[in-house]
Design a protein around this motif. Structure first.
Motif: not given
Length: 196
Positions: A94-117
């Motif tokens: 849950p914390a990783a999904v919250a970070a992914w949805l709330g922080d465009p520079s986060a990539a808790p899945h180990g892939g591409e951040s939203l900013h990178a995409l």
């Protein structure tokens, strides 16, 4: 030079129906049928491209496009979340999904951040120069959303507020630094009695 970029989202598949992170799943029967039915409605273009996912390549083929695969148009890299359901990941991390949805520079899945995409797709868009100024590409919905965010200079968080339905066309016209957008319409309007 003004460029016209038409982005077609691929047809439906099981991963989309089940709210799973994309992975590389093929179209389902309904998706294939709808893409074939839309084949005559796709605008003509000088250059046809496809994202590398099986879903994008199958959609392009069903639409009758002589599309070449463009690696730069790959979907959002979800790394270890790929193929997993959003509910499953949210329950386990849950914390990783919250970070992914709330922080465009986060990539808790180990892939591409939203900013990178957004940066990757924006770089492709700004470097584009079609042979006749027109490009049509079948790409994942996340790629369409990233192109719109970049093209309009929107904040990254706007990405989450854009919906892209299967088999719809989003058109960007202009050039680097100045894009206009026409969002999510059927390629040439639905055939009589059909819905997309």
């Amino acid at each position: 030079m003004t460029v016209r970029v038409m982005l077609v989202s691929p047809a439906m598949n099981a991963a989309l129906r089940e709210a799973r992170f994309e992975g590389d799943a093929p179209l389902d029967r309904s998706g294939r049928e709808r893409a074939r039915a839309a084949a005559g409605l796709v605008p003509e273009t000088g250059l046809a491209l496809s994202g590398p996912s099986e879903r994008c390549r199958e959609t392009a083929a069903a639409l009758g496009l002589p599309a070449r695969t463009e690696p730069a148009l790959s979907g959002w890299d979800m790394a270890r979340w790929a193929g997993r359901g959003l509910d499953e990941v949210a329950a386990a991390e849950p914390a990783a999904v919250a970070a992914w949805l709330g922080d465009p520079s986060a990539a808790p899945h180990g892939g591409e951040s939203l900013h990178a995409l957004i940066g990757r797709i924006g770089g492709w868009l700004d470097a584009l120069d079609g042979p006749d100024g027109t490009v049509l590409a079948v790409v994942e919905a996340a790629v369409v959303r990233a192109a719109v965010v970049h093209g309009l200079g929107l904040p990254a968080r706007a990405f989450w507020r854009l919906d892209v339905a299967p088999l719809t066309l989003t058109e960007l016209s202009g050039r680097s630094g100045r894009w206009n957008v026409a969002l999510g319409r059927p390629p040439a309007g639905p055939p009589a009695g059909d819905t997309w």
